[in-house]
Write a protein that holds these residues in place. Sequence first.
Motif, mmCIF file in Angstrom:
data_model
loop_
_atom_site.group_PDB
_atom_site.id
_atom_site.type_symbol
_atom_site.label_atom_id
_atom_site.label_comp_id
_atom_site.label_asym_id
_atom_site.label_seq_id
_atom_site.Cartn_x
_atom_site.Cartn_y
_atom_site.Cartn_z
ATOM 1 N N HIS A 43 0.838 -1.198 0.000
ATOM 2 C CA HIS A 43 0.000 0.000 0.000
ATOM 3 C C HIS A 43 0.871 1.246 0.000
ATOM 4 C CE1 HIS A 43 -2.580 3.098 1.922
ATOM 5 N NE2 HIS A 43 -3.492 2.548 1.148
ATOM 6 N N HIS A 44 0.374 2.285 -0.631
ATOM 7 C CA HIS A 44 1.021 3.595 -0.598
ATOM 8 C C HIS A 44 -0.035 4.627 -0.249
ATOM 9 C CE1 HIS A 44 1.710 7.526 -2.569
ATOM 10 N NE2 HIS A 44 2.866 7.414 -1.944
ATOM 11 N N SER A 45 0.327 5.585 0.591
ATOM 12 C CA SER A 45 -0.558 6.715 0.852
ATOM 13 C C SER A 45 0.269 7.993 0.827
ATOM 14 C CB SER A 45 -1.279 6.563 2.195
ATOM 15 O OG SER A 45 -0.363 6.578 3.262
ATOM 16 N N GLU A 46 -0.415 9.071 0.539
ATOM 17 C CA GLU A 46 0.245 10.373 0.437
ATOM 18 C C GLU A 46 -0.628 11.395 1.157
ATOM 19 O OE1 GLU A 46 1.497 13.502 -3.129
ATOM 20 O OE2 GLU A 46 1.146 11.406 -3.594
ATOM 21 N N GLN A 47 0.002 12.197 2.005
ATOM 22 C CA GLN A 47 -0.729 13.216 2.745
ATOM 23 C C GLN A 47 -0.001 14.542 2.584
ATOM 24 O OE1 GLN A 47 -1.013 12.410 6.934
ATOM 25 N NE2 GLN A 47 -2.515 14.008 7.275
ATOM 26 N N ALA A 48 -0.746 15.571 2.214
ATOM 27 C CA ALA A 48 -0.150 16.904 2.058
ATOM 28 C C ALA A 48 0.469 17.339 3.389
ATOM 29 C CB ALA A 48 -1.199 17.899 1.615
ATOM 30 N N GLY A 56 4.920 20.223 0.904
ATOM 31 C CA GLY A 56 5.249 18.967 0.242
ATOM 32 C C GLY A 56 4.248 17.909 0.621
ATOM 33 N N ALA A 57 4.738 16.678 0.812
ATOM 34 C CA ALA A 57 3.851 15.564 1.152
ATOM 35 C C ALA A 57 4.604 14.517 1.943
ATOM 36 C CB ALA A 57 3.277 14.942 -0.112
ATOM 37 N N ARG A 58 3.862 13.830 2.809
ATOM 38 C CA ARG A 58 4.412 12.675 3.519
ATOM 39 C C ARG A 58 3.904 11.430 2.811
ATOM 40 N NH1 ARG A 58 7.279 11.577 7.632
ATOM 41 N NH2 ARG A 58 7.156 13.655 8.518
ATOM 42 N N HIS A 59 4.839 10.620 2.353
ATOM 43 C CA HIS A 59 4.530 9.377 1.654
ATOM 44 C C HIS A 59 4.767 8.214 2.607
ATOM 45 C CE1 HIS A 59 4.255 11.122 -2.410
ATOM 46 N NE2 HIS A 59 5.089 12.017 -1.904
ATOM 47 N N THR A 60 3.800 7.305 2.667
ATOM 48 C CA THR A 60 3.928 6.121 3.503
ATOM 49 C C THR A 60 3.788 4.894 2.620
ATOM 50 O OG1 THR A 60 2.957 7.318 5.363
ATOM 51 C CG2 THR A 60 3.031 4.922 5.532
ATOM 52 N N PHE A 61 4.781 4.022 2.698
ATOM 53 C CA PHE A 61 4.804 2.779 1.926
ATOM 54 C C PHE A 61 4.732 1.602 2.891
ATOM 55 C CE2 PHE A 61 7.014 5.864 -0.668
ATOM 56 C CZ PHE A 61 6.560 5.604 -1.943
ATOM 57 N N ASN A 62 3.783 0.708 2.672
ATOM 58 C CA ASN A 62 3.740 -0.557 3.395
ATOM 59 C C ASN A 62 4.317 -1.598 2.458
ATOM 60 O OD1 ASN A 62 2.483 0.870 5.341
ATOM 61 N ND2 ASN A 62 0.487 -0.057 5.095
ATOM 62 N N LEU A 63 5.373 -2.269 2.893
ATOM 63 C CA LEU A 63 6.130 -3.183 2.048
ATOM 64 C C LEU A 63 6.218 -4.560 2.684
ATOM 65 C CD1 LEU A 63 9.031 -0.657 1.404
ATOM 66 C CD2 LEU A 63 7.135 -1.146 -0.141
ATOM 67 N N LEU A 64 6.257 -5.568 1.846
ATOM 68 C CA LEU A 64 6.368 -6.953 2.296
ATOM 69 C C LEU A 64 7.534 -7.616 1.590
ATOM 70 C CD1 LEU A 64 5.265 -9.573 3.650
ATOM 71 C CD2 LEU A 64 3.805 -9.838 1.623
ATOM 72 N N CYS A 65 8.306 -8.366 2.346
ATOM 73 C CA CYS A 65 9.410 -9.151 1.812
ATOM 74 C C CYS A 65 9.206 -10.576 2.297
ATOM 75 C CB CYS A 65 10.748 -8.624 2.316
ATOM 76 S SG CYS A 65 10.980 -6.864 2.041
ATOM 77 N N GLU A 66 9.155 -11.536 1.371
ATOM 78 C CA GLU A 66 8.897 -12.927 1.739
ATOM 79 C C GLU A 66 10.062 -13.824 1.345
ATOM 80 O OE1 GLU A 66 4.230 -13.711 1.672
ATOM 81 O OE2 GLU A 66 5.036 -13.251 -0.321
ATOM 82 N N ALA A 116 8.220 5.817 5.919
ATOM 83 C CA ALA A 116 7.642 7.147 5.780
ATOM 84 C C ALA A 116 8.714 8.105 5.245
ATOM 85 C CB ALA A 116 7.105 7.644 7.107
ATOM 86 N N LEU A 117 8.343 8.838 4.211
ATOM 87 C CA LEU A 117 9.264 9.800 3.595
ATOM 88 C C LEU A 117 8.585 11.168 3.529
ATOM 89 C CD1 LEU A 117 10.289 7.516 0.617
ATOM 90 C CD2 LEU A 117 11.658 7.994 2.628
ATOM 91 N N LEU A 118 9.228 12.181 4.054
ATOM 92 C CA LEU A 118 8.735 13.552 3.950
ATOM 93 C C LEU A 118 9.434 14.192 2.766
ATOM 94 C CD1 LEU A 118 7.099 15.961 4.907
ATOM 95 C CD2 LEU A 118 8.990 16.498 6.478
ATOM 96 N N VAL A 119 8.665 14.530 1.748
ATOM 97 C CA VAL A 119 9.203 15.082 0.499
ATOM 98 C C VAL A 119 8.739 16.531 0.369
ATOM 99 C CG1 VAL A 119 9.337 14.815 -1.991
ATOM 100 C CG2 VAL A 119 9.123 12.790 -0.529
ATOM 101 N N LEU A 120 9.708 17.451 0.308
ATOM 102 C CA LEU A 120 9.404 18.873 0.174
ATOM 103 C C LEU A 120 9.576 19.312 -1.264
ATOM 104 C CD1 LEU A 120 11.340 20.158 3.312
ATOM 105 C CD2 LEU A 120 8.947 19.428 3.152
#
Length: 123
Positions: A43-48, A56-66, A116-120
Amino acid sequence: MLLEAARPSAMITGLREQGLRGPWLRLLRVLIDLAGPGLQLLHHSEQAWSSATFHGARHTFNLLCEGIDGVAAGERLIAALPDHEFTLPGRLVADAQIVSVDHGLLPSPSLTMTVALLVLDDD
C-alpha cells in the motif's frame, strides 16, 4: 495492491499503465533499488504537508518481503535508508524513516515494514 519487485521496471511500468503518476513512483523505485528484488508494495498513501516555509507531502509505503532472499532485501533497505541521499528533480527528501518492522517465521520467513518519507517541493 500487492505488487512484486521481482522485475522492478515492469512493476513501475505496470503502475503507470494503470494511470498512476507522481513523485511517489520515483520514491518507490529508489526503495526497490536499495532493497533489491523481493520487495512487494502492499500500500502507498500520500498526505499533504506544510509548515510556515515549506510544503510537500508525507509518503507512507507498506512493504512486504517474503522468503529468505526477500527478508535479506528488506534488511538491506532498513540498513541503507538512513544514510541514503535521494535525488528527485524539484524535490527534497527531508526525512526518511522506517516506522515499523514485523518479522514472521511461519509459514515462511517474512518481513513487513512501513517506510515514511517527507518530500518537500523545492521551489
